[in-house]
Design an enzyme around this catalytic site. Structure first.
Site: not given
Ligand SMILES: NC(=O)c1ccc[n+]([C@@H]2O[C@H](COP(=O)([O-])OP(=O)(O)OC[C@H]3O[C@@H](n4cnc5c(N)ncnc54)[C@H](OP(=O)(O)O)[C@@H]3O)[C@@H](O)[C@H]2O)c1
Length: 249
Positions: A59, A86, A166, A170, A201
């Site tokens: 975590d 990530n 958020y 970033k 996602t």
């Molecule tokens: N999706 C987009 O459009 C987008 C765009 C730009 C940047 N991003 C970035 O890409 C990255 C991945 O995002 P995603 O879209 O794949 O989101 P996601 O599907 O919500 O995945 C987020 C991941 O982070 C984990 N997490 C959250 N809090 C945590 C903690 N305290 N300790 C350990 N793990 C934790 C979540 O675990 P749980 O399953 O336990 O919640 C999940 O595995 C992030 O940094 C996000 O800001 C995403």
């Protein structure tokens, strides 16, 4: 011996895909997840596809958990070639979603994961990254945190109403990336920020227009940079295009 890559938040979404793609390039992937069942399930799924995947409970918002994960990685793997920071959260929608409507509690909560968590993980693992031949650190950021984009009236980012937590987290991740890159510039370690682009996602209720496979590509690119690759850059998807490029901070 295969390179070792640790990806936080790797049980789903872009993190899972990043692990899958790094494993396909021959790396041993350490699947960081806070929920043991979800983390083990993702690890088992990758192993069933032939990946050398290992679950590491973490975590990122909990310093003791971060220390335990670092100790486990040191004991089992000795050194680390790639760290992909990530894991992140958005904090959800508060009020009308504009800058003035959020609570400090949410701001603290989001920074606790996206900023303090990222710094805690990086500091805890830096000794193991220094032991590798030429480590790569990838901080997963977002174009929504780009000050250049937000202040350019011609950019769609300046038209996007956004809450502070958020978005500002970033922007801070971008500065944190630059500061680590400066500290490590005389070492073989490269530190860069990735922009996945708007990806479908759980983070955004699957409203993104890119697939997680595409969203993982910038992280994988930066995690596998050659010796003459850049450090201290922001790189990834260009809004409204199908291109990747260096992005303005
Ligand atoms: N999706 C987009 O459009 C987008 C765009 C730009 C940047 N991003 C970035 O890409 C990255 C991945 O995002 P995603 O879209 O794949 O989101 P996601 O599907 O919500 O995945 C987020 C991941 O982070 C984990 N997490 C959250 N809090 C945590 C903690 N305290 N300790 C350990 N793990 C934790 C979540 O675990 P749980 O399953 O336990 O919640 C999940 O595995 C992030 O940094 C996000 O800001 C995403």
């Amino acid at each position: 011996m295969s390179k070792k890559a640790f990806i936080t938040g790797a049980n789903k979404g872009i993190g899972y895909e990043t692990a899958r793609q790094l494993a396909a390039r021959g790396m041993t992937v350490l699947i960081g997840a806070r929920d043991p069942e979800l983390g083990q399930a993702a690890t088992d799924k990758l192993r069933a596809e032939g990946a050398d995947a290992h679950f590491i409970q973490i975590d990122v918002a909990d310093e003791e958990s971060v220390a335990r994960a670092a100790a486990r990685i040191e004991k089992d793997f000795g050194a680390l070639d790639v760290l992909v920071n990530n894991a992140a959260i958005t904090g959800g929608l508060e009020g009308d979603g504009k800058a003035s409507s959020g609570t400090l509690a949410t701001l603290r909560h989001v920074y606790g994961t996206n900023v303090f968590g990222l710094v805690a993980v990086t500091n805890a693992l830096l000794p193991l990254l220094r032991r590798a031949e030429a480590a790569r650190i990838v901080n997963v950021s977002s174009e929504v945190g780009s000050l250049a984009g937000r202040t350019d009236p011609d950019s769609p980012l300046s038209q996007m109403p956004s809450a502070i937590p958020y978005t500002a987290s970033k922007t801070t991740v971008n500065m944190v990336t630059v500061l680590y890159a400066l500290e490590l510039r005389d070492t073989p370690i490269k530190v860069n920020a990735a922009n996945p682009g708007y990806t479908a996602t759980d983070l955004n209720g699957h409203s993104g227009f890119r697939t997680p496979e595409q969203g993982a590509e910038p992280s994988v690119h930066l995690a596998t940079l050659p010796a003459d690759g850049p450090t201290g850059t922001f790189w990834g998807h260009v809004w409204g295009s199908d291109r990747y490029a260096l992005l303005d901070w």
